[in-house]
Design an enzyme around this catalytic site. Structure first.
Site, PDB file in Angstrom:
ATOM      1  N   GLU A  11       3.648   5.364  -3.629  1.00 22.00           N
ATOM      2  CA  GLU A  11       3.853   6.478  -4.489  1.00 22.00           C
ATOM      3  C   GLU A  11       4.765   7.175  -4.158  1.00 22.00           C
ATOM      4  OE1 GLU A  11      -0.702   5.766  -4.107  1.00 22.00           O
ATOM      5  OE2 GLU A  11       0.955   5.806  -2.440  1.00 22.00           O
TER       6      GLU A  11
ATOM      7  N   ASP B 252      -8.241   4.322  -3.708  1.00 18.16           N
ATOM      8  CA  ASP B 252      -8.934   4.470  -2.905  1.00 18.16           C
ATOM      9  C   ASP B 252     -10.521   5.034  -3.849  1.00 18.16           C
ATOM     10  OD1 ASP B 252      -7.274   3.633  -1.206  1.00 18.16           O
ATOM     11  OD2 ASP B 252      -7.025   5.178  -0.324  1.00 18.16           O
TER      12      ASP B 252
ATOM     13  N   ASP C 125       1.142  -1.220  -0.106  1.00 18.64           N
ATOM     14  CA  ASP C 125       0.266  -0.294   0.122  1.00 18.64           C
ATOM     15  C   ASP C 125       0.732   2.033  -0.188  1.00 18.64           C
ATOM     16  OD1 ASP C 125      -2.021   1.344  -0.117  1.00 18.64           O
ATOM     17  OD2 ASP C 125      -3.404   0.489   2.257  1.00 18.64           O
TER      18      ASP C 125
END
Length: 860
Positions: free
Chosen positions: A483, A551, A480
């Protein structure tokens, strides 16, 4: 190599716009041609017959080449170099690059001399001196011409629902729901990999629209509904035509939108909004309009006509570096990209089943109860996922268990495996606890994030993951926030092991996946790696990684926009992609809301024909039995259909690995000559056979579907035949996803199972869709090791001859432990109301025992 002061001064002339870089001399190298320019140098490397790499800088020599994206060690291929009055021509048997002596401009052509891609005649390269930390560098820009009928795909995953990138601006920055892949694929039959990991602007606009803040919100106490700033300005068009508006620097929360007069041309409402936004609108000549932007305390707006060039502008670089791939078919282009950047390994067979995921299971007891309930209800299940916060008091992201909630993780995974359920765990790249302590001691952090650019940092990370999770049986990984961080800015102005973070910021997810992939393969070379991550960069596919779209909100508009987002992502060369099925953010009345249940049903139907079938949701008990009864029935039906399709799906996955194939196929991949197909962004082929047309409107009972020209089509649900090259109004009751099968297709269906591997794929029902010649190769292996890399697998070629109405089961090639030496094929020649809908056909047209030798079956 650092730029010299003299050459930095020379390059200042290039800062305003690209200027000619005249060729002073050139010489042929073993692998290409090096040009001395005025100023600078440029190397065109001949990598393969259809692949050229271009590296250029304003210095006398190019800097050393970095190869963390392109990893192929190229073999020498024959090429020629000829000089004429107007060009230096480098040519292989497939591809040419012509360099104009007066400007250094490059034109790429096929062997016949037809132009594929060209810089403007006076050149398309520019270099502006900048500093990346203490290192001198350049802002680099490269521009090419783009003809009006070109369609440009790829670039990664974006949320506005846009399709053709020609002339559209784009900020290439990693962000939750945005994933950067600077790889373009053109309908003209080429691809271009822009090899730069810094913050990059694609087709940047220069005309800034002055904005005045007209509404300043009060500070919100609710993070999910923050106050929204409103800005307004005016814009006057020039010539009549399509105008582009591009906003940057959103608040990243709540809403980001652009409205021209009274029409919203781009807008996203979500907990996470993108940091930039693009929309288009047709304006008449000299039309003055009012533009309103919502979201962003320091927002900027740019506007202008939709351009006829393709430009990459990267903030930090040591050189311009890009690789050109020639097709002419787009499958050839993507194959070339994979050849250059690494093949996608085979995922374990079970990964193509159903993944149960939610935010979140909060204890060992709760997770085991959910898995057991799937089995009790007879709902097919292959993987269950542990989301975040399992670490409890150890600190954010710790690679440690909260033993008050998970008293025996090893036993938990053992029980899952006993029920034939695999286990995935969410792991972050900013761990606290004992992992962070060791990273800090060894100076392996960039702020709060692991310096995954450092091999030692990757080794420390894997060692902790191995001790906490892999050694006790974890099967898959969920990376997760890779980035890293939600806004993708964590590396800006920081130093990494490889150098200034500004050079490498977009590449963080590549190295984060590398740490897991290489660690697991070294720890257990007999267990296939399976990684799901939130961000990507070119080359990610070689680390057995897929991404999901972040998300996103659970609403109809978001569902609609996921389709072009996923298609563009896959066209950029990475084959495995999915979404949070149902969206991450759900309404509070989600379980009883008819509208949300309808949305979830439609989203799940579509997800069953995505590379990965995975349900998820924030603060949601996503298990199938928690929804309305009609929804439960639909979810079960498509879960079961997904499992029946495994022989088809897994065989296509082999093509992904062996041939550089694409599973989720925009129509341009198969129908590039069909101009109408190039513009279609809401349907695609799943593998070579099945056309998927997701329903994205509420209360729909039909769906307009374009059937590409050049072939016939068969309705999957009815067996009705259609000619290609037309639009049909397909029936789409809530329980029915519009599906059409290409004429000549052969689709293998396996037995109904509760989990993949429950029983051998026997019998296999072969659905033959008549109307054209066709073929399919059935692939099988052991399912979860790397023996296939040594040739331990089997294939059965299957072909259909339309003229003779004969199906041929070819001779089997290869073998593997556990292979069925004898099996039953049930042959079904699909026709109206026969062999339809994926259910087991009660009466096959033929049934044969196959022992590895060729068989012929006549349909006459």
């Amino acid at each position: 190599m650092k730029p010299s002061v003299a050459l930095l001064l020379l390059s200042v002339a290039l800062t305003a716009r690209a200027a000619p870089l005249a060729v002073q001399s050139f010489h042929k190298d073993a692998d290409g041609v090096t040009f001395a320019l005025q100023p600078g140098t440029m190397k065109i490397q001949v990598c393969a017959d259809k692949i050229f790499r271009v590296i250029g800088s304003p210095n006398a020599t190019n800097p050393p080449v970095e190869n963390f994206v392109v990893v192929q060690r190229w073999r020498r291929v024959p090429f020629t170099v000829t000089q004429t009055a107007d060009a230096v021509v480098i040519a292989t048997k497939e591809l040419q690059a012509r360099v104009a002596p007066d400007s250094g401009a490059i034109t790429f052509l096929d062997a016949r001399g037809d132009v594929l891609l060209a810089e403007p005649p006076d050149g398309g390269k520019s270099f502006t001196p900048v500093n990346a930390g203490n290192e001198p560098a350049f802002q680099v820009q490269q521009t090419f011409l783009s003809p009006p009928d070109e369609f440009l795909y790829g670039l990664g995953q974006y949320q506005e629902g846009l399709w053709n990138w020609r002339g559209l601006p784009r900020e290439l920055r990693q962000h939750n729901t945005t994933s950067v892949l600077p790889m373009l694929v053109s309908s003209k039959g080429y691809g271009l990999l822009w090899d730069n990991a810094s913050l990059t602007d694609f087709n940047p606009l220069t005309n800034e629209v002055a904005l005045i803040e007209v509404e300043t919100p009060e500070v919100s106490t609710n993070a999910k509904t923050p106050g929204i700033s409103t800005w307004r300005g005016t814009f006057t068009s020039g010539a009549a035509g399509e105008c582009v508006f591009f906003a940057q620097a959103s608040d990243n929360r709540g809403e980001f939108s652009i409205t021209v007069d009274d029409r919203e041309i781009a807008g996203i409402k979500n907990y996470w909004t993108p940091l930039s936004l693009c929309g288009t609108v047709a304006l008449s000549a000299n039309q003055t309009c009012t533009v309103t932007v919502r979201g962003g305390k320091t927002v900027k707006l740019f506007a202008g006509p939709r351009g006829d060039t393709t430009t990459f502008r990267s903030q930090f670089a040591r050189a311009i570096d890009y690789t050109f791939f020639y097709g002419p078919e787009l499958d050839d282009v993507i194959h070339g990209y994979r050849f250059a950047t690494g093949a996608a390994p085979m995922w374990p067979e079970w990964a193509f089943g159903f993944w149960q995921c939610r935010e979140r299971y909060s204890s060992q007891t709760q997770l085991l109860a959910a898995a057991a309930e799937f089995r009790r209800r007879g709902l097919p299940l292959d993987l269950i996922v542990q989301d975040w916060k399992y670490w409890g008091p150890h600190g954010w992201g710790s690679y440690e268990w909260d033993l008050t909630k998970y008293p025996d993780p090893a036993e938990m995974i053992r029980q899952l495996h006993a029920e034939n359920v695999k286990f995935m765990i969410s792991v972050w790249s900013n761990p606290r606890g004992t992992t962070r302590a060791e990273l800090e001691t060894n100076h392996m952090l960039i702020g709060n994030w692991i310096d995954v650019f450092n091999p030692a940092g990757r080794e420390i990370r894997w060692r902790h993951l191995n001790e906490a999770f892999f050694k006790i049986g974890t099967d898959a990984w969920w990376g997760d926030a890779t980035e890293p961080g939600d806004d993708g800015n964590a590396l800006a102005g920081k130093q990494t092991f490889m150098g200034a973070g500004d050079f490498y910021r977009n590449a963080y997810p590549l190295f984060a996946s590398q740490s897991i992939y290489e660690g697991q393969r070294a720890a257990d070379p007999n267990k296939r790696v399976c990684i799901l991550t939130r961000s990507a960069f070119p080359g990610l596919q070689r680390y057995a990684s897929a991404i999901w779209s972040g998300d996103v909100s659970g609403n109809w508009e978001t569902l609609k926009r996921q389709i072009p987002a996923g298609l563009n992502f896959c066209l950029a060369g990475i084959p495995y992609w999915t979404t949070d099925c149902g969206g991450f953010w759900h309404p509070t009345n989600q379980y009883t809301s008819p509208d949300y249940n309808e949305l979830l049903a439609r989203w799940f139907e579509w997800s069953a024909f995505c590379p990965i079938l995975r349900i998820h949701g924030g603060a949601t008990e996503t298990e199938m039995w928690n929804w309305l009864p009609g929804t439960q029935k639909i979810l079960r039906a498509y879960d079961e259909l997904r499992h029946r399709l495994l022989p088809y799906h897994y065989s296509v996955a082999w093509r992904v690995t062996s041939d550089g194939y694409t599973m989720m196929r925009a129509l341009a991949l198969d129908f590039r000559a069909d101009k109408a197909a190039l513009a279609v962004s809401d349907e695609y082929l799943f593998g070579p056979a099945v056309l998927v047309a997701p329903v994205t409107e509420p209360q729909a009972t039909n769906k307009t579907v374009y059937l590409p020209a050049g072939t016939g089509w068969v309705n999957f649900w009815t067996g009705e035949k259609f000619d290609g090259g037309q639009t049909v109004n397909a029936a789409a009751p809530l329980e029915q996803l519009p599906l059409f099968v290409r004429a000549g297709s052969i689709v293998p269906l396996g037995p109904s199972v509760q989990y993949i591997g429950e029983k051998p794929a026997d019998p296999i029902e072969l659905s033959v869709y008549q109307g054209a010649d066709g073929s399919f190769t059935l692939y099988e292996d052991e399912g979860d090791n790397y023996n296939y890399e040594r040739g331990v697998h089997a294939t059965i070629p299957i072909s259909w001859d339309e003229k003779s109405k004969t199906l041929t089961l070819g001779k089997r090639s290869g073998k593997f432990p556990g292979m069925l030496k004898q099996r039953t094929f049930r042959i079904v020649f699909v026709s109206p109301n026969h062999g339809i809908g994926g259910a087991v056909t009660e009466k096959a047209d033929a049934e044969v025992i196959y022992k590895g030798r060729a068989l012929k079956i006549s349909a006459k």
